[in-house]
Write an enzyme that holds these catalytic residues in place. Structure first.
Site, PDB file in Angstrom:
ATOM      1  N   THR A  32       4.985 -39.200  -6.775  1.00 40.12           N
ATOM      2  CA  THR A  32       6.061 -38.449  -7.441  1.00 40.12           C
ATOM      3  C   THR A  32       5.471 -37.532  -8.505  1.00 40.12           C
ATOM      4  O   THR A  32       4.512 -37.910  -9.187  1.00 40.12           O
ATOM      5  CB  THR A  32       7.035 -39.455  -8.105  1.00 40.12           C
ATOM      6  OG1 THR A  32       7.655 -40.233  -7.074  1.00 40.12           O
ATOM      7  CG2 THR A  32       8.100 -38.739  -8.913  1.00 40.12           C
ATOM      8  N   GLY A  33       6.049 -36.350  -8.626  1.00 41.57           N
ATOM      9  CA  GLY A  33       5.622 -35.425  -9.680  1.00 41.57           C
ATOM     10  C   GLY A  33       5.302 -34.057  -9.098  1.00 41.57           C
ATOM     11  O   GLY A  33       5.389 -33.848  -7.886  1.00 41.57           O
ATOM     12  N   SER A  34       4.910 -33.135  -9.973  1.00 38.45           N
ATOM     13  CA  SER A  34       4.711 -31.755  -9.527  1.00 38.45           C
ATOM     14  C   SER A  34       3.490 -31.621  -8.634  1.00 38.45           C
ATOM     15  O   SER A  34       3.501 -30.846  -7.668  1.00 38.45           O
ATOM     16  CB  SER A  34       4.601 -30.829 -10.739  1.00 38.45           C
ATOM     17  OG  SER A  34       3.476 -31.197 -11.530  1.00 38.45           O
ATOM     18  N   ASP A  88      -1.098 -38.943 -15.080  1.00 41.52           N
ATOM     19  CA  ASP A  88      -1.014 -38.251 -16.371  1.00 41.52           C
ATOM     20  C   ASP A  88      -2.361 -38.215 -17.076  1.00 41.52           C
ATOM     21  O   ASP A  88      -2.655 -37.280 -17.819  1.00 41.52           O
ATOM     22  CB  ASP A  88       0.026 -38.956 -17.259  1.00 41.52           C
ATOM     23  CG  ASP A  88       1.419 -38.835 -16.658  1.00 41.52           C
ATOM     24  OD1 ASP A  88       1.888 -37.694 -16.472  1.00 41.52           O
ATOM     25  OD2 ASP A  88       2.012 -39.866 -16.320  1.00 41.52           O
ATOM     26  N   LYS A  98       0.020 -43.470 -15.652  1.00 41.91           N
ATOM     27  CA  LYS A  98       1.037 -42.801 -14.846  1.00 41.91           C
ATOM     28  C   LYS A  98       2.408 -43.119 -15.428  1.00 41.91           C
ATOM     29  O   LYS A  98       2.531 -43.968 -16.312  1.00 41.91           O
ATOM     30  CB  LYS A  98       0.965 -43.284 -13.394  1.00 41.91           C
ATOM     31  CG  LYS A  98      -0.265 -42.736 -12.656  1.00 41.91           C
ATOM     32  CD  LYS A  98      -0.403 -43.298 -11.246  1.00 41.91           C
ATOM     33  CE  LYS A  98       0.828 -43.013 -10.417  1.00 41.91           C
ATOM     34  NZ  LYS A  98       1.243 -41.571 -10.467  1.00 41.91           N
ATOM     35  N   GLY A 100       4.730 -40.476 -16.289  1.00 38.90           N
ATOM     36  CA  GLY A 100       5.347 -39.333 -16.973  1.00 38.90           C
ATOM     37  C   GLY A 100       6.685 -38.955 -16.342  1.00 38.90           C
ATOM     38  O   GLY A 100       7.599 -38.509 -17.016  1.00 38.90           O
ATOM     39  N   GLU A 107       6.012 -46.400  -7.846  1.00 37.66           N
ATOM     40  CA  GLU A 107       4.684 -45.872  -7.526  1.00 37.66           C
ATOM     41  C   GLU A 107       3.696 -47.015  -7.393  1.00 37.66           C
ATOM     42  O   GLU A 107       2.899 -47.094  -6.469  1.00 37.66           O
ATOM     43  CB  GLU A 107       4.214 -44.901  -8.606  1.00 37.66           C
ATOM     44  CG  GLU A 107       4.971 -43.581  -8.604  1.00 37.66           C
ATOM     45  CD  GLU A 107       4.622 -42.701  -9.778  1.00 37.66           C
ATOM     46  OE1 GLU A 107       4.115 -43.207 -10.791  1.00 37.66           O
ATOM     47  OE2 GLU A 107       4.880 -41.491  -9.689  1.00 37.66           O
TER      48      GLU A 107
HETATM   49  O1  DER Z   1       5.025 -39.931 -13.162  1.00 39.04           O
HETATM   50  C1  DER Z   1       3.959 -39.984 -12.533  1.00 39.04           C
HETATM   51  O2  DER Z   1       3.271 -41.012 -12.403  1.00 39.04           O
HETATM   52  C2  DER Z   1       3.413 -38.695 -11.994  1.00 39.04           C
HETATM   53  O3  DER Z   1       2.589 -38.938 -10.862  1.00 39.04           O
HETATM   54  C3  DER Z   1       2.578 -38.073 -13.095  1.00 39.04           C
HETATM   55  O4  DER Z   1       1.656 -39.017 -13.470  1.00 39.04           O
HETATM   56  C4  DER Z   1       1.880 -36.802 -12.663  1.00 39.04           C
HETATM   57  O5  DER Z   1       2.835 -35.807 -12.669  1.00 39.04           O
HETATM   58  P1  DER Z   1       2.396 -34.269 -12.526  1.00 39.04           P
HETATM   59  O6  DER Z   1       1.643 -34.186 -11.204  1.00 39.04           O
HETATM   60  O7  DER Z   1       3.698 -33.536 -12.503  1.00 39.04           O
HETATM   61  O8  DER Z   1       1.521 -33.933 -13.703  1.00 39.04           O
END
Ligand code: DER
Length: 223
Positions: A32-34, A88, A98, A100, A107
């Protein structure tokens, strides 16, 4: 942005990394995340080369389904070929912070089921010592104040992430002011506080490989 270009590059590197490992019955674990989103969007290219995916958040599940990738419940699989997710922070041992994106518990669950954990991150996540990024801790709502007091005893400065309820219906405390010299020990200690569901340290089970996006290109880093 330059950071997005690095995220795109590591997502592409992850696609190339997993491609030779794919089999028609393979099931992939998706983060999850960008950065994970760049990877998901590229995964559409390979959707006829593996069977399905297990997602670590409702957001990632929806993104996969939009691409025509079958999303399975985690209970429907006994092993995932690989788990691909961002972080993160990462230290040189591939101990991660992790959470964020508030998805840390799912996860960690999907990661636990996977044979290999491939972390994808841009160079801004690379640190010598974990803790500049506040450590997310998922907590059962009624235990929030008790857990906060226990985290203070461990030297942390917990801040309630207002207005956020996780996919599991819990709340998040972000713990500032930590300099984490022994990530495995701290992860274990926080897990033992009654009311804690999970915490964002991935150190007991670190990443197996980190694809790190840098201005000099993507580095493949192992512990
Ligand atoms: O929330 C999470 O664990 C995400 O994977 C984070 O750690 C990374 O998010 P980003 O790829 O948007 O920086």
């Amino acid at each position: 942005s330059p950071q997005d270009q690095l995220k795109h590059a590591v997502a592409r590197a992850a696609i190339e990394y997993i491609k030779p490992k794919l089999t028609p019955d393979a099931v992939l674990g998706i983060g999850t995340g960008s950065t994970a989103n760049f990877f998901i969007d590229m995964l559409g290219e390979l959707k006829y080369d593996f069977a399905a995916a297990v997602a670590s958040s409702d957001a990632s599940a929806q993104r996969l389904q939009t691409l025509g990738i079958e999303v399975l419940d985690c209970n429907a699989v006994s092993e995932l070929l690989v788990y691909v997710d961002g972080a993160d922070e990462s230290n040189p041992n591939l101990h991660l912070i992790k959470g964020g994106g508030a998805a840390l518990t799912r996860e960690k669950i999907v990661c636990a089921v996977a044979r290999e954990f491939v972390c994808i991150a841009d160079e801004s996540k690379w640190v010598d010592i974990l803790g500049r990024f506040p450590l997310p801790v998922e907590v059962i709502p009624m235990a929030r104040s008790f857990v906060a007091r226990e985290l203070v005893k461990l030297g942390g400065a917990p801040v309630y992430r207002e207005g956020v309820i996780t996919d599991n219906g819990n709340v998040i405390l972000d713990v500032h002011n930590l300099q984490i010299l022994n990530p495995v020990e701290l992860e274990t200690k926080i897990n033992q506080i009654t009311g804690v569901v999970a915490n964002g340290l991935f150190a007991i089970k670190p990443a197996d490989v980190l694809l790190l996006g840098t201005k000099e290109g993507v580095k493949v880093i192992r512990p």
